[in-house]
Scaffold this motif. Structure first.
Motif, PDB file in Angstrom:
ATOM      1  N   ALA A 100       0.881  -1.172   0.000  1.00  0.00           N
ATOM      2  CA  ALA A 100       0.000   0.000   0.000  1.00  0.00           C
ATOM      3  C   ALA A 100       0.917   1.221   0.000  1.00  0.00           C
ATOM      4  CB  ALA A 100      -0.899  -0.010   1.229  1.00  0.00           C
ATOM      5  N   VAL A 101       1.127   1.748  -1.183  1.00  0.00           N
ATOM      6  CA  VAL A 101       2.053   2.870  -1.344  1.00  0.00           C
ATOM      7  C   VAL A 101       1.282   4.171  -1.104  1.00  0.00           C
ATOM      8  CG1 VAL A 101       3.652   3.994  -2.945  1.00  0.00           C
ATOM      9  CG2 VAL A 101       3.271   1.525  -3.110  1.00  0.00           C
ATOM     10  N   ALA A 102       1.817   5.014  -0.227  1.00  0.00           N
ATOM     11  CA  ALA A 102       1.134   6.281   0.052  1.00  0.00           C
ATOM     12  C   ALA A 102       1.063   7.113  -1.227  1.00  0.00           C
ATOM     13  CB  ALA A 102       1.893   7.058   1.122  1.00  0.00           C
ATOM     14  N   VAL A 152       3.550  -8.602 -14.703  1.00  0.00           N
ATOM     15  CA  VAL A 152       3.283  -7.603 -13.659  1.00  0.00           C
ATOM     16  C   VAL A 152       1.848  -7.674 -13.119  1.00  0.00           C
ATOM     17  CG1 VAL A 152       3.253  -5.133 -13.127  1.00  0.00           C
ATOM     18  CG2 VAL A 152       5.039  -6.056 -14.613  1.00  0.00           C
ATOM     19  N   VAL A 153       1.762  -7.768 -11.800  1.00  0.00           N
ATOM     20  CA  VAL A 153       0.461  -7.852 -11.122  1.00  0.00           C
ATOM     21  C   VAL A 153       0.331  -6.729 -10.106  1.00  0.00           C
ATOM     22  CG1 VAL A 153      -1.080  -9.314  -9.751  1.00  0.00           C
ATOM     23  CG2 VAL A 153       0.542 -10.368 -11.357  1.00  0.00           C
ATOM     24  N   GLY A 154      -0.746  -5.968 -10.213  1.00  0.00           N
ATOM     25  CA  GLY A 154      -1.013  -4.912  -9.248  1.00  0.00           C
ATOM     26  C   GLY A 154      -2.186  -5.287  -8.361  1.00  0.00           C
ATOM     27  N   PHE A 155      -2.378  -4.531  -7.318  1.00  0.00           N
ATOM     28  CA  PHE A 155      -3.527  -4.708  -6.433  1.00  0.00           C
ATOM     29  C   PHE A 155      -4.389  -3.455  -6.514  1.00  0.00           C
ATOM     30  CE2 PHE A 155      -3.434  -8.444  -3.574  1.00  0.00           C
ATOM     31  CZ  PHE A 155      -2.360  -9.089  -4.151  1.00  0.00           C
ATOM     32  N   ALA A 156      -5.615  -3.577  -6.094  1.00  0.00           N
ATOM     33  CA  ALA A 156      -6.463  -2.396  -5.990  1.00  0.00           C
ATOM     34  C   ALA A 156      -7.372  -2.589  -4.787  1.00  0.00           C
ATOM     35  CB  ALA A 156      -7.290  -2.226  -7.260  1.00  0.00           C
ATOM     36  N   ALA A 157      -7.273  -1.688  -3.844  1.00  0.00           N
ATOM     37  CA  ALA A 157      -8.151  -1.730  -2.675  1.00  0.00           C
ATOM     38  C   ALA A 157      -9.239  -0.702  -2.926  1.00  0.00           C
ATOM     39  CB  ALA A 157      -7.366  -1.376  -1.420  1.00  0.00           C
ATOM     40  N   GLU A 158     -10.471  -1.171  -3.005  1.00  0.00           N
ATOM     41  CA  GLU A 158     -11.564  -0.255  -3.340  1.00  0.00           C
ATOM     42  C   GLU A 158     -12.705  -0.382  -2.338  1.00  0.00           C
ATOM     43  OE1 GLU A 158     -10.932   1.666  -5.755  1.00  0.00           O
ATOM     44  OE2 GLU A 158      -9.524   0.592  -7.041  1.00  0.00           O
ATOM     45  N   THR A 159     -13.489   0.659  -2.221  1.00  0.00           N
ATOM     46  CA  THR A 159     -14.686   0.584  -1.389  1.00  0.00           C
ATOM     47  C   THR A 159     -15.950   0.728  -2.239  1.00  0.00           C
ATOM     48  OG1 THR A 159     -14.510   2.936  -0.941  1.00  0.00           O
ATOM     49  CG2 THR A 159     -13.579   1.464   0.714  1.00  0.00           C
ATOM     50  N   THR A 160     -15.805   1.215  -3.460  1.00  0.00           N
ATOM     51  CA  THR A 160     -16.966   1.353  -4.363  1.00  0.00           C
ATOM     52  C   THR A 160     -16.547   1.011  -5.792  1.00  0.00           C
ATOM     53  OG1 THR A 160     -16.390   3.664  -4.815  1.00  0.00           O
ATOM     54  CG2 THR A 160     -18.027   3.279  -3.079  1.00  0.00           C
ATOM     55  N   ASP A 161     -17.516   0.611  -6.619  1.00  0.00           N
ATOM     56  CA  ASP A 161     -17.270   0.366  -8.056  1.00  0.00           C
ATOM     57  C   ASP A 161     -15.982  -0.412  -8.302  1.00  0.00           C
ATOM     58  OD1 ASP A 161     -19.510   1.766  -9.022  1.00  0.00           O
ATOM     59  OD2 ASP A 161     -18.476   3.674  -8.658  1.00  0.00           O
ATOM     60  N   VAL A 162     -15.845  -1.535  -7.590  1.00  0.00           N
ATOM     61  CA  VAL A 162     -14.595  -2.291  -7.619  1.00  0.00           C
ATOM     62  C   VAL A 162     -14.150  -2.617  -9.050  1.00  0.00           C
ATOM     63  CG1 VAL A 162     -13.445  -4.396  -6.835  1.00  0.00           C
ATOM     64  CG2 VAL A 162     -15.088  -3.250  -5.339  1.00  0.00           C
ATOM     65  N   ARG A 174      -0.864  -0.385 -17.249  1.00  0.00           N
ATOM     66  CA  ARG A 174      -0.380  -1.381 -18.209  1.00  0.00           C
ATOM     67  C   ARG A 174       0.125  -2.636 -17.515  1.00  0.00           C
ATOM     68  NH1 ARG A 174       2.684   2.653 -22.460  1.00  0.00           N
ATOM     69  NH2 ARG A 174       1.827   1.320 -24.059  1.00  0.00           N
ATOM     70  N   ALA A 175      -0.642  -3.098 -16.513  1.00  0.00           N
ATOM     71  CA  ALA A 175      -0.296  -4.326 -15.790  1.00  0.00           C
ATOM     72  C   ALA A 175      -0.919  -5.517 -16.524  1.00  0.00           C
ATOM     73  CB  ALA A 175      -0.820  -4.242 -14.367  1.00  0.00           C
ATOM     74  N   ASP A 176      -0.472  -6.726 -16.191  1.00  0.00           N
ATOM     75  CA  ASP A 176      -1.046  -7.932 -16.792  1.00  0.00           C
ATOM     76  C   ASP A 176      -2.297  -8.373 -16.045  1.00  0.00           C
ATOM     77  OD1 ASP A 176       0.925  -8.456 -18.888  1.00  0.00           O
ATOM     78  OD2 ASP A 176       2.311  -8.686 -17.204  1.00  0.00           O
ATOM     79  N   LEU A 177      -2.298  -8.165 -14.733  1.00  0.00           N
ATOM     80  CA  LEU A 177      -3.453  -8.523 -13.905  1.00  0.00           C
ATOM     81  C   LEU A 177      -3.605  -7.500 -12.790  1.00  0.00           C
ATOM     82  CD1 LEU A 177      -2.807 -12.366 -13.297  1.00  0.00           C
ATOM     83  CD2 LEU A 177      -4.585 -11.400 -14.792  1.00  0.00           C
ATOM     84  N   ILE A 178      -4.853  -7.285 -12.359  1.00  0.00           N
ATOM     85  CA  ILE A 178      -5.103  -6.483 -11.159  1.00  0.00           C
ATOM     86  C   ILE A 178      -5.933  -7.334 -10.195  1.00  0.00           C
ATOM     87  CG2 ILE A 178      -6.435  -4.549 -10.199  1.00  0.00           C
ATOM     88  CD1 ILE A 178      -4.007  -3.366 -11.365  1.00  0.00           C
ATOM     89  N   VAL A 179      -5.455  -7.423  -8.968  1.00  0.00           N
ATOM     90  CA  VAL A 179      -6.153  -8.170  -7.923  1.00  0.00           C
ATOM     91  C   VAL A 179      -6.927  -7.150  -7.093  1.00  0.00           C
ATOM     92  CG1 VAL A 179      -5.869  -9.715  -5.949  1.00  0.00           C
ATOM     93  CG2 VAL A 179      -4.217  -9.798  -7.840  1.00  0.00           C
ATOM     94  N   ALA A 180      -8.250  -7.234  -7.167  1.00  0.00           N
ATOM     95  CA  ALA A 180      -9.057  -6.229  -6.473  1.00  0.00           C
ATOM     96  C   ALA A 180      -9.658  -6.792  -5.209  1.00  0.00           C
ATOM     97  CB  ALA A 180     -10.165  -5.742  -7.399  1.00  0.00           C
ATOM     98  N   ASN A 181      -9.497  -6.083  -4.101  1.00  0.00           N
ATOM     99  CA  ASN A 181     -10.257  -6.470  -2.919  1.00  0.00           C
ATOM    100  C   ASN A 181     -11.137  -5.323  -2.468  1.00  0.00           C
ATOM    101  OD1 ASN A 181      -7.804  -5.389  -2.219  1.00  0.00           O
ATOM    102  ND2 ASN A 181      -7.497  -6.616  -0.409  1.00  0.00           N
ATOM    103  N   ASP A 182     -12.334  -5.738  -2.084  1.00  0.00           N
ATOM    104  CA  ASP A 182     -13.329  -4.781  -1.633  1.00  0.00           C
ATOM    105  C   ASP A 182     -13.088  -4.593  -0.132  1.00  0.00           C
ATOM    106  OD1 ASP A 182     -15.551  -3.467  -0.743  1.00  0.00           O
ATOM    107  OD2 ASP A 182     -16.980  -4.686  -1.871  1.00  0.00           O
ATOM    108  N   ALA A 196     -10.769 -11.878   0.139  1.00  0.00           N
ATOM    109  CA  ALA A 196     -11.641 -12.320  -0.948  1.00  0.00           C
ATOM    110  C   ALA A 196     -11.322 -11.371  -2.088  1.00  0.00           C
ATOM    111  CB  ALA A 196     -13.105 -12.202  -0.542  1.00  0.00           C
ATOM    112  N   VAL A 197     -10.962 -11.914  -3.238  1.00  0.00           N
ATOM    113  CA  VAL A 197     -10.517 -11.041  -4.329  1.00  0.00           C
ATOM    114  C   VAL A 197     -11.132 -11.412  -5.666  1.00  0.00           C
ATOM    115  CG1 VAL A 197      -8.266 -10.648  -3.188  1.00  0.00           C
ATOM    116  CG2 VAL A 197      -8.465 -12.424  -4.934  1.00  0.00           C
TER     117      VAL A 197
END
Ligand code: CTP
Ligand code: CA
Length: 234
Positions: A100-102, A152-162, A174-182, A196-197
């Motif tokens: 989690a990069v500021a 390259v795999v990124g993450f995304a922490a979201e609270t809405t419209d995941v 331009r990542a290959d995959l994004i792992v999203a967690n709500d 849960a992703v």
């Protein structure tokens, strides 16, 4: 046949995982950070190690000690993490950015402890570099060789419209995959032992993992990465 059974799916692969929340200093005793525990990144590093990879773990502030059997590089701030990641990028087969990069850091870093004064104080923050974006830019620049480029795999922490945000991040960075967690869900994401992703690729949702341990999620992610990157067990 018994020899084949012992083959590990990530044997011979070099992978880099980032973990934890970055620390952006204001003065020698004060900083801005976030709720990331580093557990997802640690689980990813541990799982990759057990699947046979040579693992480099670049980590910021984390709750516990990092797993053993991996190369640990400590980078408290986003700026330091960027340098550590870019330096190692060319030699990696995969990069997974669970940290989690500021997004911002204090505009000024005071050398001495700040003294209190007025009744109110305003803190000016400036944008941090976006490490995942820099990786994406590098991969598609003349300098980055597409054939040698890591997965390259990124993450995304979201609270809405995941889904919308995840697909937007995938395309933009331009990542290959994004792992999203709500992160608005109970018991998953920041600080928890389970997650849960939903994993998104260019074609949309590619894998949905319901609530399970971060370790198990990590194993499933590596299987997906090995598959999509076309890695054959060596
Ligand atoms: N990331 C990064 N450098 C940053 C910010 C984010 O490398 N300065 C990476 C994270 O490690 C993660 C991905 O980008 O893999 C998405 O992070 P996230 O905070 O969800 O996305 P942002 O682009 O920062 O967008 P926002 O916070 O506005 O949702
Ligand atoms: Ca962010």
């Amino acid at each position: 046949i018994s020899l084949l059974k012992g083959k590990k799916p990530l044997a011979g692969r070099k992978v880099l995982v980032t973990a934890g929340g970055t620390i952006e200093r204001l003065d020698p005793v004060r900083y801005i950070t976030n709720d990331s525990s580093g557990k997802m990144g640690f689980a990813l590093a541990e799982a990759a190690r057990d699947l046979g990879a040579d693992v480099t773990l670049v980590c910021a502030r984390t709750d516990g000690p990092p797993p053993s059997g991996v190369t640990v590089v400590r980078t408290p701030s986003a700026g330091e993490m960027l340098a550590a990641v870019m330096e190692r990028l060319p030699e990696m087969d995969a990069v997974v950015k669970a940290a989690a990069v500021a997004d911002y850091r204090p505009a000024e870093r005071h050398e001495n402890k700040m003294k209190k004064g007025a009744e109110t104080m305003t803190l000016t923050l400036v944008r941090n570099p976006d490490i995942l974006q820099e990786i994406g830019n590098w991969r598609y620049s003349d300098e980055g060789n597409p054939r040698r480029s890591p997965f390259v795999v990124g993450f995304a922490a979201e609270t809405t419209d995941v889904e919308r945000h995840a697909l937007d991040k995938l395309a933009r960075k331009r990542a290959d995959l994004i792992v999203a967690n709500d992160v608005s869900q109970e018991g998953v994401g920041f600080g928890a032992d389970s997650n849960a992703v939903n994993v998104y690729g260019a074609e949309g949702l590619v894998l949905a993992l319901d609530r399970q341990s971060k370790r198990r999620i990590a194993e499933r992610l590596w299987q997906l990465i090995a598959d999509r990157a076309g890695w054959k067990p060596s």
